[in-house]
Write a protein that holds these residues in place. Structure first.
Motif, PDB file in Angstrom:
ATOM      1  N   PRO A  48      -1.481  -1.651  -4.592  1.00 40.13           N
ATOM      2  CA  PRO A  48      -2.555  -0.490  -4.859  1.00 40.13           C
ATOM      3  C   PRO A  48      -1.744   0.777  -4.985  1.00 40.13           C
ATOM      4  N   LEU A  49      -0.325   0.946  -5.020  1.00 41.22           N
ATOM      5  CA  LEU A  49       0.593   1.909  -5.384  1.00 41.22           C
ATOM      6  C   LEU A  49      -0.040   2.801  -6.254  1.00 41.22           C
ATOM      7  N   ASP A  50       0.037   4.215  -6.286  1.00 40.25           N
ATOM      8  CA  ASP A  50      -0.193   4.979  -7.248  1.00 40.25           C
ATOM      9  C   ASP A  50       1.043   4.930  -8.292  1.00 40.25           C
ATOM     10  N   THR A  51       0.848   5.013  -9.529  1.00 35.54           N
ATOM     11  CA  THR A  51       1.772   4.729 -10.431  1.00 35.54           C
ATOM     12  C   THR A  51       2.540   5.933 -10.554  1.00 35.54           C
ATOM     13  N   TYR A  52       4.010   5.770 -10.156  1.00 40.70           N
ATOM     14  CA  TYR A  52       5.056   6.423 -10.509  1.00 40.70           C
ATOM     15  C   TYR A  52       6.094   5.995 -11.210  1.00 40.70           C
ATOM     16  N   TRP A  53       7.103   6.895 -11.414  1.00 41.28           N
ATOM     17  CA  TRP A  53       8.183   6.376 -12.554  1.00 41.28           C
ATOM     18  C   TRP A  53       8.797   5.310 -11.693  1.00 41.28           C
ATOM     19  N   TRP A  54       8.925   4.991 -10.443  1.00 40.56           N
ATOM     20  CA  TRP A  54       9.631   4.203  -9.397  1.00 40.56           C
ATOM     21  C   TRP A  54       8.503   3.064  -9.187  1.00 40.56           C
ATOM     22  N   THR A  55       7.342   2.833  -9.370  1.00 41.27           N
ATOM     23  CA  THR A  55       6.476   1.701  -8.793  1.00 41.27           C
ATOM     24  C   THR A  55       6.955   0.385  -9.222  1.00 41.27           C
ATOM     25  N   VAL A  56       7.402   0.142 -10.549  1.00 43.80           N
ATOM     26  CA  VAL A  56       7.629  -1.232 -10.848  1.00 43.80           C
ATOM     27  C   VAL A  56       8.732  -1.769 -10.253  1.00 43.80           C
ATOM     28  N   PRO A  57       9.905  -0.489  -9.978  1.00 39.92           N
ATOM     29  CA  PRO A  57      11.237  -1.285  -9.445  1.00 39.92           C
ATOM     30  C   PRO A  57      10.809  -1.443  -8.162  1.00 39.92           C
ATOM     31  N   VAL A  58       9.990  -0.497  -7.194  1.00 42.36           N
ATOM     32  CA  VAL A  58       9.843  -0.679  -5.753  1.00 42.36           C
ATOM     33  C   VAL A  58       8.908  -2.139  -5.893  1.00 42.36           C
ATOM     34  N   LEU A  59       8.185  -2.509  -6.635  1.00 42.07           N
ATOM     35  CA  LEU A  59       7.397  -3.547  -6.542  1.00 42.07           C
ATOM     36  C   LEU A  59       8.070  -4.863  -6.630  1.00 42.07           C
ATOM     37  N   ILE A  60       9.275  -4.643  -7.441  1.00 34.80           N
ATOM     38  CA  ILE A  60      10.320  -5.774  -7.645  1.00 34.80           C
ATOM     39  C   ILE A  60      11.069  -5.993  -6.711  1.00 34.80           C
ATOM     40  N   LEU A  61      11.570  -5.167  -5.883  1.00 41.03           N
ATOM     41  CA  LEU A  61      12.382  -5.001  -4.686  1.00 41.03           C
ATOM     42  C   LEU A  61      11.469  -5.636  -3.452  1.00 41.03           C
ATOM     43  N   ALA A  62      10.023  -5.146  -3.500  1.00 39.63           N
ATOM     44  CA  ALA A  62       9.234  -5.933  -2.490  1.00 39.63           C
ATOM     45  C   ALA A  62       9.312  -7.288  -2.816  1.00 39.63           C
ATOM     46  N   ALA A  63       9.003  -7.746  -3.958  1.00 40.69           N
ATOM     47  CA  ALA A  63       9.002  -9.189  -4.246  1.00 40.69           C
ATOM     48  C   ALA A  63      10.451  -9.921  -3.597  1.00 40.69           C
ATOM     49  N   VAL A  64      11.475  -9.130  -4.100  1.00 41.20           N
ATOM     50  CA  VAL A  64      12.852  -9.921  -3.667  1.00 41.20           C
ATOM     51  C   VAL A  64      12.876  -9.921  -1.992  1.00 41.20           C
TER      52      VAL A  64
ATOM     53  N   GLY B 185       0.738  -1.404  -0.129  1.00 36.70           N
ATOM     54  CA  GLY B 185      -0.062   0.081  -0.021  1.00 36.70           C
ATOM     55  C   GLY B 185       0.864   1.429   0.317  1.00 36.70           C
ATOM     56  N   SER B 186       0.094   2.279  -0.523  1.00 36.06           N
ATOM     57  CA  SER B 186       0.882   3.846  -0.524  1.00 36.06           C
ATOM     58  C   SER B 186       1.001   3.973   0.836  1.00 36.06           C
ATOM     59  N   GLN B 187       2.143   4.778   1.150  1.00 43.11           N
ATOM     60  CA  GLN B 187       2.463   5.188   2.435  1.00 43.11           C
ATOM     61  C   GLN B 187       2.242   6.673   2.532  1.00 43.11           C
ATOM     62  N   SER B 188       2.201   7.388   1.585  1.00 39.98           N
ATOM     63  CA  SER B 188       2.025   8.883   1.649  1.00 39.98           C
ATOM     64  C   SER B 188       1.426   9.407   0.448  1.00 39.98           C
ATOM     65  N   PRO B 189       0.499  10.507   0.508  1.00 39.76           N
ATOM     66  CA  PRO B 189       0.228  10.876  -0.932  1.00 39.76           C
ATOM     67  C   PRO B 189       1.102  11.809  -1.560  1.00 39.76           C
ATOM     68  N   ARG B 190       2.170  11.994  -0.746  1.00 36.75           N
ATOM     69  CA  ARG B 190       3.466  12.811  -1.413  1.00 36.75           C
ATOM     70  C   ARG B 190       4.271  11.927  -2.121  1.00 36.75           C
ATOM     71  N   GLU B 191       4.416  11.879  -3.416  1.00 38.14           N
ATOM     72  CA  GLU B 191       5.311  10.969  -3.985  1.00 38.14           C
ATOM     73  C   GLU B 191       6.799  10.861  -3.391  1.00 38.14           C
ATOM     74  N   TRP B 192       7.688  11.865  -2.902  1.00 36.47           N
ATOM     75  CA  TRP B 192       8.892  11.450  -2.499  1.00 36.47           C
ATOM     76  C   TRP B 192       8.780  10.915  -1.215  1.00 36.47           C
ATOM     77  N   LEU B 193       7.909  11.081  -0.395  1.00 36.63           N
ATOM     78  CA  LEU B 193       7.569  10.785   0.917  1.00 36.63           C
ATOM     79  C   LEU B 193       7.378   9.221   0.884  1.00 36.63           C
ATOM     80  N   ASP B 194       6.281   8.978   0.045  1.00 35.90           N
ATOM     81  CA  ASP B 194       6.007   7.515  -0.304  1.00 35.90           C
ATOM     82  C   ASP B 194       7.061   6.910  -0.665  1.00 35.90           C
ATOM     83  N   LEU B 195       7.941   6.963  -1.579  1.00 33.46           N
ATOM     84  CA  LEU B 195       9.004   6.494  -2.020  1.00 33.46           C
ATOM     85  C   LEU B 195      10.159   6.096  -0.834  1.00 33.46           C
ATOM     86  N   THR B 196      10.208   7.284   0.125  1.00 33.28           N
ATOM     87  CA  THR B 196      11.276   7.181   0.831  1.00 33.28           C
ATOM     88  C   THR B 196      10.569   6.024   2.050  1.00 33.28           C
ATOM     89  N   TYR B 197       9.147   6.109   2.362  1.00 39.99           N
ATOM     90  CA  TYR B 197       8.726   5.114   3.345  1.00 39.99           C
ATOM     91  C   TYR B 197       8.687   3.662   2.771  1.00 39.99           C
TER      92      TYR B 197
END
Length: 249
Positions: free
Chosen positions: A137-153, A48-60
């Motif tokens: 359910p993450l919002d689609t950003y440029w980093w969404t797919v890489p983060v999902l792959i990292l989550a899988a790993v 799930g998304s952690q923040s509505p702000r993109e940079w903060l969501d990525l950080t979390y």
């Protein structure tokens, strides 16, 4: 290390990782069962998304992924402290098989688990014993797919190294029988998936028995990590790409 200290160590490692997840999962299941509509109308949300702000969501997201690996580091480190035992690389089979062998076995194991798993999920949804699983359910950003792959790993590393590599190794040292070790490892895997419903929990118990038997016979955990990663990448990234189509099913 004597048996008493070994048991305490196991409880501490599990309490900091997937044992705690199992407890929360049981509570989540109870909540779903007692809500209107029960499991049939409930949803299990992953990544799930952690923040509505993109940079903060990525950080979390990145912080969560990083800190989730710490219990794995602890478990492996504790294995290195054993006296009169083979090196950890040998005990977990990290020194066995070349890259292509590990990948090939990982792909085969992923197919063995993944194809029946899809059928079990849809059957569970039809019977009302499995929650609707929203894997990304993450919002689609440029980093969404890489983060999902990292989550899988991350999921693969945490689950396979702790529930299979670490736990089975420790239970062997406690002189448990093979059936008891396999069942315990598999039931723990099923327990921390109970928030997804009974169908997925049973499916993960079966997965745990297969993965545990593989480790028992080969002492190789890396193909299991690869198989688990493949399964989760298809689940997470596939859902993100096909989200609109999935929601209409």
């Amino acid at each position: 290390m004597n048996d008493g200290k070994l048991k305490v160590e196991i409880w501490i490692v599990l309490g900091l990782s997937l044992g705690a997840s199992a407890v929360y999962s049981v509570v989540s299941l109870a909540a779903k069962l007692t809500q209107p509509g029960g499991l049939r109308r409930s949803t299990a949300t992953l990544n799930g998304s952690q923040s509505p702000r993109e940079w903060l969501d990525l950080t979390y997201q990145l912080l969560g992924l990083g800190f989730a690996i710490v219990p794995v580091a602890l478990a492996v480190y504790l294995l290195t402290l054993d006296r009169n035992q083979p090196p950890v690389r040998e005990r977990l089979g990290l020194d066995k098989g070349d890259a292509w062998s590990n990948i090939a076995w990982g792909m085969l194991l992923a197919a063995v688990i993944g194809i029946p798993g899809l059928g079990l999920y849809f059957a569970g949804r039809a019977m009302g014993i499995t929650a609707e699983i929203v894997t990304s359910p993450l919002d689609t950003y440029w980093w969404t797919v890489p983060v999902l792959i990292l989550a899988a790993v991350k999921n693969a590393v945490v689950e396979e190294l702790i529930v299979v590599g670490y736990l089975m190794t420790r239970l062997r040292q406690l002189r448990w029988g093979v059936p008891a070790i396999l069942v315990t490892s598999a039931l723990l895997r099923g327990a921390y998936h109970l928030y997804q419903g009974f169908g997925q929990a049973v499916g993960n118990v079966v997965m745990g028995l297969i993965f545990g038997y593989w480790f028992h016979r080969t002492n190789r955990v890396l193909p299991l990590v690869i198989a688990h990663t493949i399964l989760d990448v298809f689940s997470f990234v596939g859902y993100a790409v096909l989200r609109d189509h999935v929601s209409n099913l």
